[in-house]
Design a protein around this motif. Structure first.
Motif, PDB file in Angstrom:
ATOM      1  N   GLN A 186      38.304  21.350  62.828  1.00 37.93           N
ATOM      2  CA  GLN A 186      38.784  21.807  61.527  1.00 37.93           C
ATOM      3  C   GLN A 186      38.129  21.077  60.361  1.00 37.93           C
ATOM      4  OE1 GLN A 186      42.994  21.137  61.815  1.00 37.93           O
ATOM      5  NE2 GLN A 186      42.872  18.947  61.375  1.00 37.93           N
ATOM      6  N   TRP A 188      38.768  17.916  59.221  1.00 36.93           N
ATOM      7  CA  TRP A 188      39.588  16.934  58.517  1.00 36.93           C
ATOM      8  C   TRP A 188      40.666  16.399  59.453  1.00 36.93           C
ATOM      9  CZ3 TRP A 188      44.613  18.803  58.389  1.00 36.93           C
ATOM     10  CH2 TRP A 188      44.767  20.201  58.455  1.00 36.93           C
ATOM     11  N   SER A 229      51.606  23.032  55.332  1.00 35.38           N
ATOM     12  CA  SER A 229      50.662  23.798  56.141  1.00 35.38           C
ATOM     13  C   SER A 229      50.291  25.087  55.403  1.00 35.38           C
ATOM     14  CB  SER A 229      51.298  24.116  57.506  1.00 35.38           C
ATOM     15  OG  SER A 229      52.491  24.867  57.323  1.00 35.38           O
ATOM     16  N   GLU A 231      47.110  23.914  55.392  1.00 33.20           N
ATOM     17  CA  GLU A 231      46.218  22.812  55.075  1.00 33.20           C
ATOM     18  C   GLU A 231      46.896  21.864  54.090  1.00 33.20           C
ATOM     19  OE1 GLU A 231      42.542  24.322  53.578  1.00 33.20           O
ATOM     20  OE2 GLU A 231      41.784  24.887  55.563  1.00 33.20           O
ATOM     21  N   LEU A 235      42.466  18.859  49.787  1.00 32.71           N
ATOM     22  CA  LEU A 235      41.392  18.933  50.781  1.00 32.71           C
ATOM     23  C   LEU A 235      40.067  19.339  50.143  1.00 32.71           C
ATOM     24  CD1 LEU A 235      40.905  18.477  53.753  1.00 32.71           C
ATOM     25  CD2 LEU A 235      41.521  20.872  54.191  1.00 32.71           C
TER      26      LEU A 235
END
Length: 252
Positions: A186, A188, A229, A231, A235
């Protein structure tokens, strides 16, 4: 190659100090260095005269002296990366109201090269200190390193002591291997409550212009902010900063 025993013992005493235990008694230092108290006392006196150790007469505890900082200023490892990353760390910290970290891989552990707190932080806490090492099983930055180092380096790292800092800390090497594969896929890594309960962080790798891993960039803050979630927040900002740092960096 023969070693100088007195020097080796003095180094053992200095290594007895850690970020978690910065002030130690004679008995604690002697035990950490596996020395008798008389030998430890004589060596500590020599280190005091050299300015490397100080002694608090009131508490009876020893602590590292200013001479260690003077030596640290001459350390070259990570200096270029730290200088390149500094403005990006400052920007990240202030944009996210979190704490930005710069990590690099060193002999099976994560070495904290830099840490920047936001001008107006969202939380005050005792954050991991610059210059200290951490195992790769806890925290967004260290976990990002675990995901992107070479397979043989990962196996070396998983042989180290993997402390259970909190109930959420992973310590099973097989579970950590599986998580590292997912994190690598992914791009990260996320650490939720695994370093300090209530705090979490997300980390991304930094690759230089030659596509070699040179470190990890991470931001940390309240778990209520990061435990989302699909993500975690910040980020994109992290990835952009990591890319910019990498473009300006070339591995030694």
């Amino acid at each position: 190659m023969p070693i100088v025993r007195a020097l080796d013992r003095g180094i053992a005493l200095l290594r007895g100090f850690t970020s978690m235990r910065p002030r130690l008694t004679l008995i604690e230092l002697a035990r950490a260095a596996e020395l008798d108290r008389g030998t430890a006392r004589r060596l500590l006196q020599t280190l005091r005269l050299a300015g490397l150790v100080e002694h608090d007469e009131l508490s009876g505890r020893y602590f590292l002296g200013i001479g260690v900082l003077e030596l640290a200023s001459a350390v070259e490892i990570g200096r270029d990366l730290r200088e390149i990353a500094e403005p990006y760390l400052i920007d990240l910290a202030n944009r996210t109201a979190a704490v930005a970290f710069l990590w690099t891989y060193s002999e099976g552990q994560a070495l904290c090269l830099a840490r920047v707190k936001a001008e107006t932080p969202a939380v005050e806490a005792t954050w991991f200190p610059v210059g200290a090492r951490a195992p790769l099983n806890c925290g967004g930055g260290p976990k990002a390193l675990l995901a992107f180092i070479a397979d043989e380096e990962r196996e070396q790292a998983l042989k180290y002591d993997l402390p259970k800092r909190t109930p959420a800390s992973l310590t099973d090497p097989e579970v950590l291997r599986e998580e590292a594969v997912r994190n690598r896929s992914q791009g990260w890594a996320l650490g939720i409550d695994d370093f300090v309960v209530g705090l979490s962080g997300v980390g991304v790798p930094i690759f230089d212009a030659r596509k070699q891993l040179i470190g990890a960039l991470a931001v940390s803050g309240l778990s209520s902010v990061f435990a989302v979630s699909p993500e975690p927040p910040h980020l994109d900002a992290l990835k952009q900063a990591a890319t910019a740092i990498g473009v300006k960096s070339v591995s030694a």
